[in-house]
Design an enzyme around this catalytic site. Structure first.
Site, PDB file in Angstrom:
ATOM      1  N   ASP A  76       0.831  -1.195   0.000  1.00 34.93           N
ATOM      2  CA  ASP A  76       0.000   0.000   0.000  1.00 34.93           C
ATOM      3  C   ASP A  76       0.867   1.246   0.000  1.00 34.93           C
ATOM      4  O   ASP A  76       1.757   1.402   0.843  1.00 34.93           O
ATOM      5  CB  ASP A  76      -0.903   0.005   1.241  1.00 34.93           C
ATOM      6  CG  ASP A  76      -1.751   1.259   1.330  1.00 34.93           C
ATOM      7  OD1 ASP A  76      -2.813   1.296   0.679  1.00 34.93           O
ATOM      8  OD2 ASP A  76      -1.353   2.204   2.040  1.00 34.93           O
ATOM      9  N   TYR A  81       2.565   9.858  -0.037  1.00 31.82           N
ATOM     10  CA  TYR A  81       3.668   9.267   0.724  1.00 31.82           C
ATOM     11  C   TYR A  81       5.040   9.577   0.120  1.00 31.82           C
ATOM     12  O   TYR A  81       6.061   9.339   0.768  1.00 31.82           O
ATOM     13  CB  TYR A  81       3.501   7.754   0.827  1.00 31.82           C
ATOM     14  CG  TYR A  81       2.219   7.291   1.479  1.00 31.82           C
ATOM     15  CD1 TYR A  81       1.355   8.188   2.118  1.00 31.82           C
ATOM     16  CD2 TYR A  81       1.843   5.952   1.435  1.00 31.82           C
ATOM     17  CE1 TYR A  81       0.179   7.760   2.691  1.00 31.82           C
ATOM     18  CE2 TYR A  81       0.659   5.512   2.023  1.00 31.82           C
ATOM     19  CZ  TYR A  81      -0.171   6.420   2.638  1.00 31.82           C
ATOM     20  OH  TYR A  81      -1.349   5.984   3.202  1.00 31.82           O
ATOM     21  N   LYS A 106      -2.981   5.943  -4.158  1.00 32.89           N
ATOM     22  CA  LYS A 106      -4.116   6.829  -3.865  1.00 32.89           C
ATOM     23  C   LYS A 106      -3.977   8.169  -4.573  1.00 32.89           C
ATOM     24  O   LYS A 106      -2.860   8.659  -4.780  1.00 32.89           O
ATOM     25  CB  LYS A 106      -4.232   7.048  -2.354  1.00 32.89           C
ATOM     26  CG  LYS A 106      -4.275   5.756  -1.547  1.00 32.89           C
ATOM     27  CD  LYS A 106      -4.320   6.026  -0.060  1.00 32.89           C
ATOM     28  CE  LYS A 106      -4.114   4.747   0.725  1.00 32.89           C
ATOM     29  NZ  LYS A 106      -2.696   4.285   0.699  1.00 32.89           N
ATOM     30  N   HIS A 137      -8.087   9.249  -1.677  1.00 27.85           N
ATOM     31  CA  HIS A 137      -7.427   9.209  -0.368  1.00 27.85           C
ATOM     32  C   HIS A 137      -8.305   9.779   0.743  1.00 27.85           C
ATOM     33  O   HIS A 137      -8.257   9.316   1.887  1.00 27.85           O
ATOM     34  CB  HIS A 137      -6.107   9.973  -0.432  1.00 27.85           C
ATOM     35  CG  HIS A 137      -5.116   9.561   0.591  1.00 27.85           C
ATOM     36  ND1 HIS A 137      -3.750   9.658   0.409  1.00 27.85           N
ATOM     37  CD2 HIS A 137      -5.262   9.026   1.823  1.00 27.85           C
ATOM     38  CE1 HIS A 137      -3.125   9.213   1.478  1.00 27.85           C
ATOM     39  NE2 HIS A 137      -4.013   8.835   2.357  1.00 27.85           N
TER      40      HIS A 137
END
Length: 338
Positions: A76, A81, A106, A137
């Site tokens: 994931d 990120y 996402k 998200h």
């Protein structure tokens, strides 16, 4: 009655538990005909006093490498990120066929007006032609660079998600941090049903009503922060040395964290524990060789307080904020990171 429900749920989970693609985790069917591993690796590095942690070379690539070697087949990530390039590099270096690895990413929270374009950017960073699951998200949207709220109707965003799936850029599409009212609106107005809802689920935040709602609607729940406040010194409500949890762990010859993950799996939830330590990563997936009894499940369930570890109260003035509002509003962690 609760015992009967537990037995039925456990049977459903067990019937789907067959090893696949060299991975250790079982697979769960999605409502679009695809399937998802029952446990994965979370890769968000989190925040420190300066804001979102900087992703340095190897910070995400090494843990993903270790995870794939240990038998993980679900990874994931997210545009937010800032590690999609490292995720892709680890997958390519593993030698495991791409089709055997389930990649989740996402939509950027600060670019929700052109879904296909944003997914294409993620695919370029991943160096992949598709992702297995693409998620909105958060229903809360921001202007580029997180410069204030952007008011984007998530139904318009969902149309873009459907386009991405129809183009083959994402095999499955879903949502993250949505509430049932918002999901109802998508189900009533969308052409494609979300296959997955990713939300916080752990012993402290059981989300039982939300999980039941998703099961009724054929949506699989993926759990971020599966350990909740267990390792947060500032949130001492559940500790890894709790006597009840220790006793159950010792009975099964497992660690407390393994018991927690198995509990979530038997609830039909897909946990995505994050770690950057090789031994923890290996330990977390070693949960498919035992079963918790109904008594174990009931004891563990008593820890539920329906309290969030990740509240996001700093965004609660947005009209699509999905959670209950709080009088205690913390600072927005992104403000110091941009």
């Amino acid at each position: 009655m609760r015992c009967i429900v537990f037995v039925i749920t456990t049977l459903i989970v067990h019937l789907s538990e067959a090893t696949t693609g060299g991975g250790k985790a079982s697979k769960i069917s999605l409502n679009d005909g695809n399937s998802i591993p029952a446990l994965g690796l979370g890769t968000f590095l989190g925040f420190d006093e300066k804001g979102q942690k900087e992703v340095k070379p190897g910070d995400s690539e090494k843990p993903v490498k270790w995870a794939l070697e240990a038998g993980y087949r679900l990874i994931d990530t997210a545009a937010l990120y800032l590690n999609e390039d490292q995720i892709g590099a680890a997958v390519r270096a593993s030698g495991i066929p791409r089709e055997d690895i389930f990649i989740v990413t996402k939509l950027p929270m600060d670019n929700q007006r052109d879904v296909v374009k944003q997914l294409e950017k993620s695919l370029a960073r991943l160096n992949m032609s598709y992702v297995d699951l693409y998620l909105i998200h958060n229903p809360v949207a921001f202007n580029p660079g997180f410069k204030g709220f952007d008011i984007v109707d998530y139904l318009d965003t969902w149309k873009g998600m459907e386009e991405a799936k129809n183009l083959g850029l994402a095999k499955s599409i879903g949502i993250s941090n949505f509430n049932t009212t918002q999901i109802d609106r998508i189900l009533e107005n969308g052409q494609i049903k979300p296959s997955v809802l990713q939300v916080e689920v752990n012993l402290h935040l059981g989300q039982d009503k939300l999980i039941d709602y998703c099961k009724r609607n054929g949506i699989v729940v993926m759990a971020f922060s599966p350990f909740g406040p267990m390792f947060h010194d500032s949130l001492p409500s559940i500790r890894p040395d709790d006597p009840t949890l220790v006793a159950i762990a010792e009975k099964h010859g497992k660690s407390v964290t393994q018991i927690v993950l198995r509990y979530l799996i038997q609830k039909g939830v897909v946990p995505i524990p994050k770690s950057v330590k090789k031994n923890r990563i290996e330990e977390n997936i070693d949960v498919f060789d035992f079963n918790l009894s109904s008594e174990d499940m009931n004891k563990i369930g008593t820890f539920n307080k329906e309290k969030r570890t990740v509240g996001m109260s700093f965004w609660q003035d947005h009209p699509y904020y999905p959670f209950e509002k709080s009088d205690q509003v913390h600072d927005n962690p992104f403000e110091s990171a941009n």
